[in-house]
Design a protein around this motif. Structure first.
Motif, PDB file in Angstrom:
ATOM      1  N   ALA A 172      -0.835  11.894  22.018  1.00  0.00           N
ATOM      2  CA  ALA A 172      -1.955  11.276  21.332  1.00  0.00           C
ATOM      3  C   ALA A 172      -1.363  10.209  20.443  1.00  0.00           C
ATOM      4  O   ALA A 172      -0.627   9.732  20.242  1.00  0.00           O
ATOM      5  CB  ALA A 172      -2.722  12.415  20.181  1.00  0.00           C
ATOM      6  N   ARG A 173      -2.676   9.307  20.173  1.00  0.00           N
ATOM      7  CA  ARG A 173      -2.350   7.959  19.343  1.00  0.00           C
ATOM      8  C   ARG A 173      -2.524   8.520  17.954  1.00  0.00           C
ATOM      9  O   ARG A 173      -3.405   9.256  17.711  1.00  0.00           O
ATOM     10  CB  ARG A 173      -3.196   6.759  19.765  1.00  0.00           C
ATOM     11  N   THR A 174      -1.782   7.950  16.929  1.00  0.00           N
ATOM     12  CA  THR A 174      -1.870   8.222  15.371  1.00  0.00           C
ATOM     13  C   THR A 174      -2.724   7.038  14.942  1.00  0.00           C
ATOM     14  O   THR A 174      -2.379   5.851  15.110  1.00  0.00           O
ATOM     15  CB  THR A 174      -0.414   8.314  14.930  1.00  0.00           C
ATOM     16  N   THR A 178       4.952  16.410  13.757  1.00  0.00           N
ATOM     17  CA  THR A 178       5.774  15.452  14.584  1.00  0.00           C
ATOM     18  C   THR A 178       5.178  15.238  15.988  1.00  0.00           C
ATOM     19  O   THR A 178       4.181  16.111  16.367  1.00  0.00           O
ATOM     20  CB  THR A 178       7.197  16.427  14.999  1.00  0.00           C
ATOM     21  N   PRO A 179       5.502  14.170  16.747  1.00  0.00           N
ATOM     22  CA  PRO A 179       5.060  13.956  18.077  1.00  0.00           C
ATOM     23  C   PRO A 179       4.930  15.293  18.980  1.00  0.00           C
ATOM     24  O   PRO A 179       3.794  15.436  19.618  1.00  0.00           O
ATOM     25  CB  PRO A 179       5.814  12.896  18.642  1.00  0.00           C
ATOM     26  N   ALA A 180       5.726  15.953  18.899  1.00  0.00           N
ATOM     27  CA  ALA A 180       6.154  17.138  19.884  1.00  0.00           C
ATOM     28  C   ALA A 180       5.125  18.288  19.249  1.00  0.00           C
ATOM     29  O   ALA A 180       4.184  18.929  20.192  1.00  0.00           O
ATOM     30  CB  ALA A 180       7.397  17.840  19.802  1.00  0.00           C
ATOM     31  N   GLN A 181       4.731  18.420  18.123  1.00  0.00           N
ATOM     32  CA  GLN A 181       3.640  19.233  17.714  1.00  0.00           C
ATOM     33  C   GLN A 181       2.524  19.000  17.977  1.00  0.00           C
ATOM     34  O   GLN A 181       1.685  19.673  18.393  1.00  0.00           O
ATOM     35  CB  GLN A 181       3.826  19.544  16.274  1.00  0.00           C
ATOM     36  N   VAL A 182       1.984  17.493  17.815  1.00  0.00           N
ATOM     37  CA  VAL A 182       0.489  17.000  18.185  1.00  0.00           C
ATOM     38  C   VAL A 182       0.450  17.247  19.814  1.00  0.00           C
ATOM     39  O   VAL A 182      -0.433  17.744  19.854  1.00  0.00           O
ATOM     40  CB  VAL A 182       0.559  15.508  17.797  1.00  0.00           C
ATOM     41  N   PRO A 215       0.829  -1.027  -0.062  1.00  0.00           N
ATOM     42  CA  PRO A 215       0.029   0.000   0.042  1.00  0.00           C
ATOM     43  C   PRO A 215       0.867   1.004  -0.138  1.00  0.00           C
ATOM     44  O   PRO A 215       1.866   1.205   0.496  1.00  0.00           O
ATOM     45  CB  PRO A 215      -0.836  -0.118   1.395  1.00  0.00           C
ATOM     46  N   PRO A 216       0.345   2.392  -0.456  1.00  0.00           N
ATOM     47  CA  PRO A 216       0.903   3.555  -0.282  1.00  0.00           C
ATOM     48  C   PRO A 216       1.275   4.197   1.139  1.00  0.00           C
ATOM     49  O   PRO A 216       0.575   3.843   1.936  1.00  0.00           O
ATOM     50  CB  PRO A 216       0.200   4.616  -1.185  1.00  0.00           C
ATOM     51  N   THR A 217       2.390   4.855   1.338  1.00  0.00           N
ATOM     52  CA  THR A 217       2.617   5.263   2.539  1.00  0.00           C
ATOM     53  C   THR A 217       1.783   6.271   2.963  1.00  0.00           C
ATOM     54  O   THR A 217       1.224   7.071   2.094  1.00  0.00           O
ATOM     55  CB  THR A 217       4.145   5.821   2.785  1.00  0.00           C
ATOM     56  N   ASN A 218       1.388   6.455   4.257  1.00  0.00           N
ATOM     57  CA  ASN A 218       0.274   7.710   4.651  1.00  0.00           C
ATOM     58  C   ASN A 218       1.397   8.884   5.004  1.00  0.00           C
ATOM     59  O   ASN A 218       1.617   9.067   6.135  1.00  0.00           O
ATOM     60  CB  ASN A 218      -0.358   7.003   5.620  1.00  0.00           C
ATOM     61  N   GLY A 219       1.477   9.849   4.074  1.00  0.00           N
ATOM     62  CA  GLY A 219       2.199  11.011   4.272  1.00  0.00           C
ATOM     63  C   GLY A 219       1.592  11.893   5.360  1.00  0.00           C
ATOM     64  O   GLY A 219       2.286  12.894   6.061  1.00  0.00           O
ATOM     65  N   ALA A 220       0.134  11.704   5.354  1.00  0.00           N
ATOM     66  CA  ALA A 220      -0.572  12.742   6.332  1.00  0.00           C
ATOM     67  C   ALA A 220      -0.228  12.477   7.588  1.00  0.00           C
ATOM     68  O   ALA A 220      -0.107  13.555   8.741  1.00  0.00           O
ATOM     69  CB  ALA A 220      -2.053  12.398   6.115  1.00  0.00           C
ATOM     70  N   CYS A 221       0.178  11.230   8.174  1.00  0.00           N
ATOM     71  CA  CYS A 221       0.640  10.873   9.604  1.00  0.00           C
ATOM     72  C   CYS A 221       1.951  11.241   9.814  1.00  0.00           C
ATOM     73  O   CYS A 221       2.272  11.407  10.987  1.00  0.00           O
ATOM     74  CB  CYS A 221       0.463   9.237   9.704  1.00  0.00           C
ATOM     75  N   ALA A 234       1.155  28.565  14.406  1.00  0.00           N
ATOM     76  CA  ALA A 234       2.383  28.487  14.735  1.00  0.00           C
ATOM     77  C   ALA A 234       3.047  27.108  14.525  1.00  0.00           C
ATOM     78  O   ALA A 234       4.310  27.052  13.819  1.00  0.00           O
ATOM     79  CB  ALA A 234       2.586  28.637  16.411  1.00  0.00           C
ATOM     80  N   VAL A 235       2.621  25.942  14.646  1.00  0.00           N
ATOM     81  CA  VAL A 235       2.958  24.758  14.457  1.00  0.00           C
ATOM     82  C   VAL A 235       2.874  24.675  12.631  1.00  0.00           C
ATOM     83  O   VAL A 235       3.961  24.079  12.149  1.00  0.00           O
ATOM     84  CB  VAL A 235       2.041  23.559  14.800  1.00  0.00           C
ATOM     85  N   MET A 236       1.955  24.944  11.872  1.00  0.00           N
ATOM     86  CA  MET A 236       1.792  24.721  10.615  1.00  0.00           C
ATOM     87  C   MET A 236       2.830  25.750   9.988  1.00  0.00           C
ATOM     88  O   MET A 236       3.425  25.451   8.756  1.00  0.00           O
ATOM     89  CB  MET A 236       0.596  25.054  10.097  1.00  0.00           C
ATOM     90  N   LYS A 237       3.059  26.860  10.411  1.00  0.00           N
ATOM     91  CA  LYS A 237       4.126  27.766   9.778  1.00  0.00           C
ATOM     92  C   LYS A 237       5.448  26.941   9.765  1.00  0.00           C
ATOM     93  O   LYS A 237       6.380  27.092   8.853  1.00  0.00           O
ATOM     94  CB  LYS A 237       4.376  28.997  10.608  1.00  0.00           C
ATOM     95  N   ASP A 238       5.916  26.221  10.918  1.00  0.00           N
ATOM     96  CA  ASP A 238       7.135  25.402  10.865  1.00  0.00           C
ATOM     97  C   ASP A 238       6.905  24.242   9.762  1.00  0.00           C
ATOM     98  O   ASP A 238       7.634  24.001   9.152  1.00  0.00           O
ATOM     99  CB  ASP A 238       7.112  24.699  12.303  1.00  0.00           C
TER     100      ASP A 238
END
Length: 147
Positions: free
Chosen positions: A39-41, A28-32, A18-24, A138-142
Motif C-alpha cells: 500500500a501507499r502511505t 510497519t510496511p510488513a504489518q500493512v 511541521p510536526p512529524t506524523n507519528g500515525a504514519c 494480532a498486528v496491534m498487540k505487537d
C-alpha cells in the motif's frame, strides 16, 4: 552581518517545520501488507497533539489516528468514547489497555499507551470485518508491546 542572517534563517526554518506524523509510523510496511497488501502511505494531519495517516491499496484502506489529550483523564475519556462508538470490547492480556470492535465495513482496534490513544481501522471488501479484526488484533498487540 552574514552570520546574523544565517541564524535568523535557521530559526525561521525551525519555527516553520511541521510536526512529524507519528500515525504514519505506527504500522510497519510488513504489518500493512499483512492486512491489505502493498500500500501507499498518505499522511493526512500532523500536530503536536495528534496525527492521522492512511495506507491505501486500491479500495483497501487502513486509517491510523493518534491523539494525545492534555491530561490522563481526558485520554481515558477519549478511549472510552471511541470504544463505545465502535461497540468495542476490552482486549485482555495486552501490555496496554485496548479495545476491538466492528464499525461496518471496518474492523477497529484502539490502544491507550501512556496518554496517547492509537486507533486503527481496516477496510477490505474481500474480507469480512470479523476476519480483518482477528488479523488487526494480532498486528496491534505487537504495536502495543513495542511502545
Amino acid at each position: 552581518m552574514l552570520p546574523f542572517i544565517v541564524a535568523i534563517a535557521v530559526s525561521m526554518t525551525l519555527i516553520q517545520a511541521p510536526p512529524t506524523n507519528g500515525a504514519c509510523s505506527v504500522l510497519t510496511p510488513a504489518q500493512v501488507s499483512s492486512l491489505i497488501g502493498a500500500a501507499r502511505t498518505i499522511p493526512v494531519t500532523a500536530s503536536p497533539t495528534g496525527s492521522s495517516c492512511m495506507h491505501q491499496n486500491n479500495d483497501k484502506m487502513i486509517t491510523v489516528l493518534m491523539a494525545t489529550p492534555s491530561t490522563a483523564e481526558a485520554a481515558q475519556g477519549l478511549f472510552n468514547a471511541k470504544k463505545r462508538i465502535v461497540s468495542g470490547t476490552d482486549v485482555p492480556g495486552w501490555a496496554a489497555p485496548a479495545y476491538a470492535g466492528i464499525m461496518k465495513p471496518a474492523a477497529v482496534v484502539g490502544v491507550l499507551m501512556k496518554q496517547t490513544l492509537t486507533e486503527v481501522k481496516v477496510i477490505d471488501s474481500t474480507q469480512t470485518p470479523e476476519a480483518l479484526g482477528v488479523k488487526l488484533q494480532a498486528v496491534m498487540k505487537d504495536v502495543a508491546a513495542r511502545k
